[in-house]
Structures are given as structure tokens and as C-alpha cells.
Enzyme design. Structure first.
Site, PDB file in Angstrom:
ATOM      1  N   CYS A  40       0.853  -1.181   0.000  1.00 27.22           N
ATOM      2  CA  CYS A  40       0.000   0.000   0.000  1.00 27.22           C
ATOM      3  C   CYS A  40       0.891   1.234   0.000  1.00 27.22           C
ATOM      4  O   CYS A  40       2.071   1.154   0.321  1.00 27.22           O
ATOM      5  CB  CYS A  40      -0.880   0.019   1.242  1.00 27.22           C
TER       6      CYS A  40
ATOM      7  N   ARG B  40       1.683   1.529  -5.976  1.00 25.72           N
ATOM      8  CA  ARG B  40       1.898   0.531  -4.931  1.00 25.72           C
ATOM      9  C   ARG B  40       0.622  -0.248  -4.613  1.00 25.72           C
ATOM     10  O   ARG B  40       0.677  -1.312  -3.994  1.00 25.72           O
ATOM     11  CB  ARG B  40       2.389   1.216  -3.653  1.00 25.72           C
TER      12      ARG B  40
ATOM     13  N   TRP C  59      -3.751  -1.929  -1.407  1.00 24.11           N
ATOM     14  CA  TRP C  59      -3.698  -3.178  -2.181  1.00 24.11           C
ATOM     15  C   TRP C  59      -4.129  -4.235  -1.174  1.00 24.11           C
ATOM     16  O   TRP C  59      -3.394  -4.569  -0.249  1.00 24.11           O
ATOM     17  CB  TRP C  59      -2.280  -3.430  -2.683  1.00 24.11           C
TER      18      TRP C  59
ATOM     19  N   ASN D  41       0.720  -0.131   6.069  1.00 25.79           N
ATOM     20  CA  ASN D  41       1.206  -0.921   4.936  1.00 25.79           C
ATOM     21  C   ASN D  41       1.909  -2.130   5.537  1.00 25.79           C
ATOM     22  O   ASN D  41       2.835  -1.984   6.325  1.00 25.79           O
ATOM     23  CB  ASN D  41       2.192  -0.071   4.125  1.00 25.79           C
ATOM     24  N   GLY D  42       1.448  -3.328   5.208  1.00 25.56           N
ATOM     25  CA  GLY D  42       2.063  -4.540   5.775  1.00 25.56           C
ATOM     26  C   GLY D  42       0.983  -5.526   6.163  1.00 25.56           C
ATOM     27  O   GLY D  42      -0.170  -5.402   5.740  1.00 25.56           O
TER      28      GLY D  42
ATOM     29  N   GLU E 269      10.052 -13.424 -19.974  1.00 29.40           N
ATOM     30  CA  GLU E 269       9.755 -12.029 -19.648  1.00 29.40           C
ATOM     31  C   GLU E 269       8.708 -11.453 -20.618  1.00 29.40           C
ATOM     32  O   GLU E 269       7.804 -10.728 -20.202  1.00 29.40           O
ATOM     33  CB  GLU E 269      11.053 -11.213 -19.668  1.00 29.40           C
TER      34      GLU E 269
ATOM     35  N   LYS F 200       5.127  -9.980 -19.412  1.00 25.51           N
ATOM     36  CA  LYS F 200       4.664  -8.617 -19.716  1.00 25.51           C
ATOM     37  C   LYS F 200       3.247  -8.665 -20.283  1.00 25.51           C
ATOM     38  O   LYS F 200       2.391  -7.889 -19.892  1.00 25.51           O
ATOM     39  CB  LYS F 200       5.572  -7.914 -20.736  1.00 25.51           C
TER      40      LYS F 200
ATOM     41  N   GLU G 157       0.661  -9.672 -17.557  1.00 26.96           N
ATOM     42  CA  GLU G 157       0.483  -8.644 -16.535  1.00 26.96           C
ATOM     43  C   GLU G 157      -0.448  -7.523 -16.976  1.00 26.96           C
ATOM     44  O   GLU G 157      -1.284  -7.075 -16.202  1.00 26.96           O
ATOM     45  CB  GLU G 157       1.843  -7.994 -16.197  1.00 26.96           C
TER      46      GLU G 157
ATOM     47  N   HIS H 249       7.664 -30.975 -26.141  1.00 27.00           N
ATOM     48  CA  HIS H 249       7.289 -31.804 -24.995  1.00 27.00           C
ATOM     49  C   HIS H 249       6.018 -31.308 -24.322  1.00 27.00           C
ATOM     50  O   HIS H 249       5.842 -31.504 -23.128  1.00 27.00           O
ATOM     51  CB  HIS H 249       8.453 -31.862 -24.002  1.00 27.00           C
TER      52      HIS H 249
ATOM     53  N   LYS I 230       3.313  -2.724  -7.591  1.00 20.45           N
ATOM     54  CA  LYS I 230       4.697  -2.515  -8.004  1.00 20.45           C
ATOM     55  C   LYS I 230       5.669  -3.150  -7.034  1.00 20.45           C
ATOM     56  O   LYS I 230       6.652  -3.759  -7.407  1.00 20.45           O
ATOM     57  CB  LYS I 230       4.942  -1.006  -8.078  1.00 20.45           C
TER      58      LYS I 230
HETATM   59  C1  G6P Z   1       6.010  -7.244  -8.490  1.00 23.53           C
HETATM   60  C2  G6P Z   1       6.064  -6.319  -9.679  1.00 23.53           C
HETATM   61  C3  G6P Z   1       7.008  -6.883 -10.743  1.00 23.53           C
HETATM   62  C4  G6P Z   1       8.380  -7.122 -10.140  1.00 23.53           C
HETATM   63  C5  G6P Z   1       8.310  -8.016  -8.901  1.00 23.53           C
HETATM   64  C6  G6P Z   1       9.633  -8.038  -8.153  1.00 23.53           C
HETATM   65  O1  G6P Z   1       5.394  -8.435  -8.851  1.00 23.53           O
HETATM   66  O2  G6P Z   1       4.773  -6.143 -10.220  1.00 23.53           O
HETATM   67  O3  G6P Z   1       7.124  -5.962 -11.818  1.00 23.53           O
HETATM   68  O4  G6P Z   1       9.208  -7.728 -11.097  1.00 23.53           O
HETATM   69  O5  G6P Z   1       7.328  -7.509  -7.991  1.00 23.53           O
HETATM   70  O6  G6P Z   1       9.889  -6.741  -7.675  1.00 23.53           O
HETATM   71  P1  G6P Z   1      11.300  -6.187  -7.302  1.00 23.53           P
HETATM   72  O7  G6P Z   1      11.060  -4.788  -6.841  1.00 23.53           O
HETATM   73  O8  G6P Z   1      11.830  -7.050  -6.191  1.00 23.53           O
HETATM   74  O9  G6P Z   1      12.163  -6.266  -8.500  1.00 23.53           O
END
Ligand code: G6P
Length: 610
Positions: A2, A27, A74, A100-101, A483, A487, A490, A506, A605
Site C-alpha cells: 500500500c 503501490r 492493495w 502498509n504490511g 519475460e 509482460k 500482466e 514436450h 509494483k
Molecule cells: C512485483 C512487480 C514486478 C516485479 C516483482 C519483483 O510483482 O509487479 O514488476 O518484477 O514484484 O519486484 P522487485 O522490486 O523485487 O524487482
């Protein structure tokens, strides 16, 4: 996860809080709220939805309050709704709290507090904190003493800000496991879960550490430990500008960040290349470089996109530095009782430097005596601070929830690390020079790809209604395929999977028909011919092929339905280039589906809960 912000000073608090929340919204963004100290009472406004909805709700308030707190959520415990939105209040609406936590023992505490007569309104874990503080306020005149008493009862993580009508000019702030930064303005203080919410007000900041409480007024900040010992902390200067956290003419932060990559990659290597000597200089590793070079193995722990970067780091280091590397999901590593020795070096990769699992992996590795190295973007973040040594990737603030520029900067730093270790282990100066020279060329090559993004936009239109996608690559480009798929998932909510191209036979090959687009990453490298065969296999089953290739004369030409060109580079740098069209493809598909790319549903994030 959050975002939290608090203000005490001589200006009207509400717009400062709303503005701060907008900057923290990446966040978490399922509900938002503020508490203002208005005419000796708490004025609470909160609602499910984005900060813009809260802004709408408060636009006619005409609040004159100069003290207040704000939260963007969040959800962890309790669905996103108006009642579960923060701030939460005690039974008499005298104390407001944002958090937050996660409070892990909230159920036990809640039961206990209910027997003492406390009435709960929400389904959150957070609400126990404010009732606990209310309970402790009965015996403690000082708000910070009551907060301290309450915090001693809880297990879990928190970054909190507390506002009490009986202490009208004070905020009490505390941290364990969730970041908090205090910004010192002129006769005003702004507290937030990260510096992006306060950089427009001040550049002078102090980062709160775990187990610390700050008593904040407009003129003074007193920082103490949980056991009430006063401590003096260094005031640091923020190194980024406001414009770095604004969109700068782009429609989304994600697009801006994709386009920043020529510059951010450059920044990741700035001042670090020693071309003449065929090596690099990484100041943050000077104390531990020998240890790394002599280590029997390196272990990477990370999550999400950072984990993909780690996989590519493994390929780089094993090939060039001939050092054994393991890559772990941070969340698995910490709970499976890993075998570590004091000679092992554990590298934590994290954009935010705050991901709870990665931080816990760091602490586990440290507790077992290993050397821990942080590769982070956010300066002063927890992982950076708790590491024995580290390298900042210098990508600048990344706001888009889906990581883009941080990924290519992580790869750049991993390439630097590879050169450093490889040279330390006997790689020739000539080879070092070749690698350094090619690194220098990367920003320009990235720019070439970005300049040709119209074509990707067109391809995106063709595939916007597709239900599934497959991404295939080999060697260095297998993690790039992962990756690319991540993307797309997400931000567009299209199901996508990444696979090593040869592994397609496979399993995934069973899925291929005319409705299944397959993205092949097929640069001219030593597996090129093999990947050509894989493309043939897909075409033989009527699959649609989008190929990322190195030149127009490529023999893939006649096979692939769509081709995207990326310049050629050395094998270890290849994913830095091939991921750019994958980012753009995901971006344009998501935009054409009407998705909110900067704030995709259910994601955050910075994941500061386990
Ligand atoms: C979240 C974000 C991702 C990120 C991951 C790890 O899932 O949405 O974009 O790759 O956390 O975050 P970090 O800050 O540890 O790279």
C-alpha cells in the site's frame, strides 16, 4: 504494497495528501482514504476505487486542516470496499491509523480486544492496531508510548502513521518491514512509504529503519527505538527529480519508461567501464570483489521480472566467468532451508529493494553466514541497506507496475558483474575490451528498435483479441521469452507462456493451431538453425509466427508471418535488445484492449507482503 503519506505543517494538508497518493498509487490502487484533523475532530473520507475517486469525493470539502494522513490500498485481508479502506479508527473516532504490511496475529488480538469491549467495523488485519493503540492510550498519556506498547504485541510487518485528536500537531510513525521515509520541509514534514510522494516538497530525507518510531511535528522529528531510546539519524539528499516521476508527454508511464531505455542503460554503465583495461569498476563491490571471485558458487534470489534477469545472469556468468550459478525464487529459497556456507555469495536482485520475499531471502542467507549482495534500483531501499555490498542499477524511478527499464538495467549491471568476475578469473583483456565496446553500443541499438515501433503497434492490432500466446527462445533468449510472456499477462490479461523453444515438442506443441500465435526470438546465434526447425514445426501446424530477427535477409523471412528486426549484438547482450519489442508488443496489445497498463488489476509494483 500500500502507499501511505502523512503531512504536518502550515499548508492545507488535503491537496498534498491527494497528490502524494497519486504518486504512490502504483503501490496499490483498489481503495483510498484520508483522515484530516479538522476543528479538533477527525474528518475521514475513504472509498473503494482509485485515488481519482477519492479526489472527486473530497473536492468540495474546503478543509483547512494542516495535519492529515492518506492511504492507497492493495488488499490483503478483507475485500476492497469502502469499510476496509484505510484509515481505520478506534471505537471513539479519536485515533486514525494507516498501515502498509500484514499483522499476522490479528485474529488472536481481535478476539482479545473484542472481549475488552472493542467494536470492529472492517475485515482488515489493520484495524486491530488502532484498537490496540486505543487500549494502550488508557495507561499512557503519550501517543508514542501507546503506539510502542501496541506494536510490542503484534507480529508481522508494518509501516504506520497514527493521528490522534488529543495530539493535534503530531504524527506518530513506525516501521517494521515496510518502508517509510521522512521528508524535512520548511516548517513542515511529509512522511511517505517512498520518496516519490515527497520529492516535490523537499529533497532532505531520513529513512526509518525497522524497529524505529518517529514522533513528528512541523518543527521537530524525534526518532526512537521500540525500547524508547532516542537515536540520531543522518539526513540524506534525494538524487532524483520531479520530472523523472512524471509522464513527460507519454500516454503512460510504461511507454515513457520503455522509451527511456537508451538513457537508462547508459546510466547503468556510466563511469563504470574501463575500456583500455578491458574491465569494469563497481565501487559498491570493492570490499567483497575478491570474495565473489573466489566463491565456489553464486546464488541469485529474486521475484518476477528480477528473477528473469537473474536467469540471464546465470547464463552470462557461467559462460564467461565459468563460475557456478544457481537461481532461486526468493519465496522458495527462504522456506526450504537452503544449504549455505560462509564462502557462498547470495545476490538479491530487486528493482524496489523492498520485496518481502527477497528481503527475507537476504536475511536467511545472512543468518547462515553467506555474503549478501544487493542489485537494486531504489537508492536507500531495505535490501540495499542490509547488503554487504551492492550495485545500484541507476534506472531512475520506475512507476509503471510492469517492470521494463529496470529489467534492461539489471541485465546491464549483470553484464558488468560478469566482466568483472570473468577478468578476475582470467578472461583476456582483449575479450574484456570487446565486451566493453559492445556494451557502449547498446543504447544506440535500443534506440533503433524504438524508432521502428509503428510496426509493432500494427502487429499488436492484429493480435489484440487473441486468447493465448506462446513465447519461445533459446539460450540467453529463453528467459527473455519468459519475460515477454509475463509482460503480456500482466498488462493485457491474455494468457501467455514462455518456454525454451526446443521444449515446445514436450507439451506446448499440442496447443498449436491457427489460433495460437507464437513469438520466436531468433537472433543469429549458435542455435539459429535449431530455432528455424522449431518455427517450421509451428508453421506445419498452422500456428501464426511473429519472429524477432536480426536482419531483413533472414531465411525466416519466408516462414514468419510477422518479423520484427533488432540489431545484432554479442550473445550475452542479446536479451537487452530482444526484450524491447516484447515490451512494446505487450504495451500496444494492452492499450488496444483498453487495459490500464500502468495499474494492471490485482498487481502492485512493490510486493511488501509475503
Ligand atoms: C512485483 C512487480 C514486478 C516485479 C516483482 C519483483 O510483482 O509487479 O514488476 O518484477 O514484484 O519486484 P522487485 O522490486 O523485487 O524487482
Amino acid at each position: 504494497m500500500c502507499g501511505i503519506v502523512g503531512y504536518v505543517g502550515n499548508r492545507i494538508a488535503l491537496p498534498i495528501l491527494i497528490d502524494g497518493l497519486k504518486r504512490l498509487e502504483y503501490r496499490g490502487y483498489d481503495s483510498a482514504g484520508v483522515a484530516l484533523l479538522q476543528d479538533g475532530k477527525l474528518l475521514i473520507k475513504k472509498c473503494v476505487g482509485k485515488v481519482s475517486q477519492l479526489e472527486e469525493m473530497t473536492k468540495d470539502l474546503k478543509s483547512t486542516a494542516t495535519v492529515g494522513i492518506g492511504h492507497t490500498r492493495w488488499a490483503t485481508h478483507g475485500a476492497p470496499n469502502d469499510i476496509n479502506a484505510h484509515p481505520h479508527m478506534d471505537c471513539h473516532n479519536n485515533i486514525a491509523l494507516i498501515h502498509n504490511g500484514v499483522i499476522e496475529n490479528f485474529a488472536t488480538l481481535k478476539k482479545k480486544l473484542e472481549t475488552l469491549g472493542h467494536v470492529f467495523k472492517s475485515a482488515t488485519d489493520t484495524e486491530v492496531l488502532v484498537h490496540l493503540i486505543e487500549e494502550f492510550s488508557r495507561w499512557n498519556e503519550d501517543l508514542d508510548q501507546a503506539v510502542r506498547g501496541a506494536l510490542k504485541e503484534v507480529t508481522g510487518t508494518y509501516g504506520i502513521i497514527v493521528l490522534d485528536v488529543f495530539k493535534p500537531d503530531t504524527l506518530v510513525v513506525a516501521r517494521k518491514g515496510s518502508p517509510l521515509v521522512i521528508g524535512y520541509g520548511d516548517e513542515e514534514i511529509v512522511v511517505a512509504s517512498d520518496a516519490s510522494a515527497l520529492v516535490q516538497h523537499t529533497r532532505k530525507v531520513t529513512y526509518l529503519e525497522d524497529g524505529e518510531i518517529a514522533i513528528v511535528t512541523a518543527h521537530e522529528v524525534t526518532i526512537k527505538t521500540l525500547s524508547d531510546v532516542e537515536i540520531t539519524k543522518v539526513v540524506e539528499e534525494l538524487t532524483f527529480d520531479l520530472e523523472q516521476i512524471e509522464k513527460g508527454g507519454f500516454t503512460h508511464f510504461m511507454l515513457k519508461e520503455i522509451h527511456e531505455q537508451p538513457e537508462t542503460i547508459e546510466n547503468s554503465m556510466r563511469g563504470r567501464l574501463l575500456e583500455e583495461e578491458g574491465t569494469v569498476k563497481l565501487g559498491g563491490l570493492s570490499e567483497v570483489a575478491d570474495k565473489i571471485i573466489r566463491a565456489p558458487r553464486l546464488i541469485f534470489a529474486a521475484c518476477g521480472t528480477s528473477w528473469h534477469a537473474a536467469l540471464i545472469g546465470e547464463y552470462m556468468l557461467e559462460q564467461y566467468a565459468r563460475i557456478s550459478v544457481e537461481v532461486e525464487y526468493a519465496s522458495e529459497f527462504r522456506y526450504r532451508n537452503p544449504i549455505l556456507t560462509k564462502d557462498d555469495v547470495v545476490l538479491l536482485i530487486s528493482q524496489s529493494g523492498e520485496t518481502a520475499d527477497t528481503l527475507a531471502a537476504l536475511r536467511e542467507a545472512k543468518a547462515q553466514g553467506a555474503t549478501v549482495i544487493g542489485i537494486c534500483n531504489v537508492v536507500g531501499s531495505s535490501i540495499a541497506r542490509e547488503s554487504d555490498g551492492g550495485v545500484y542499477i541507476h534506472a531512475g524511478p520506475e512507476i509503471g507496475v510492469a517492470s521494463t527499464k529496470a529489467f534492461t538495467s539489471q541485465l546491464t549491471v549483470l553484464a558488468l558483474l560478469t566482466i568483472l568476475i570473468a577478468r578476475g578469473k582470467g578472461m583476456s583483456r582483449e575479450k574484456g575490451i570487446e565486451l566493453v565496446r559492445e556494451l557502449r553500443r547498446l543504447p544506440e541499438k535500443v534506440q533503433t528498435i524504438l524508432s521502428d515501433s509503428k510496426k509493432i503497434e500494427y502487429i499488436a492490432q492484429e493480435f489484440k483479441d487473441t486468447k493465448n500466446f506462446l513465447y519461445l527462445g533459446r539460450g540467453y533468449n529463453f528467459p527473455a521469452a519468459l519475460e515477454g510472456a509475463l509482460k503480456l499477462k500482466e498488462i493485457s490479461y491474455i494468457h501467455a507462456e514462455g518456454y525454451p523453444a526446443a521444449e515446445m515438442k514436450h507439451g506446448p506443441i499440442a496447443l498449436i493451431d491457427e489460433n495460437m500465435p507464437v513469438v520466436f526470438i531468433a537472433p543469429q546465434d549458435r542455435t539459429y538453425e535449431k530455432i528455424m526447425s522449431n518455427i517450421q514445426e509451428v508453421k506445419a501446424r498452422n500456428g501464426k509466427v511473429i519472429a524477432i530477427v536480426n536482419n531483413e535477409e533472414d531465411s525466416i523471412r519466408n516462414l514468419a508471418d510477422y518479423k520484427i528486426y533488432v540489431p545484432q549484438t554479442l550473445d550475452l547482450f542479446s536479451p537487452i535488445l530482444s526484450v524491447i519489442p516484447l515490451q512494446l508488443l505487450a504495451y500496444y496489445i494492452a492499450v488496444s484492449r483498453g487495459c490500464n497498463v500502468d495499474q494492471p488489476r490485482n498487481l502492485a509494483k512493490s510486493v511488501t507482503v509475503e
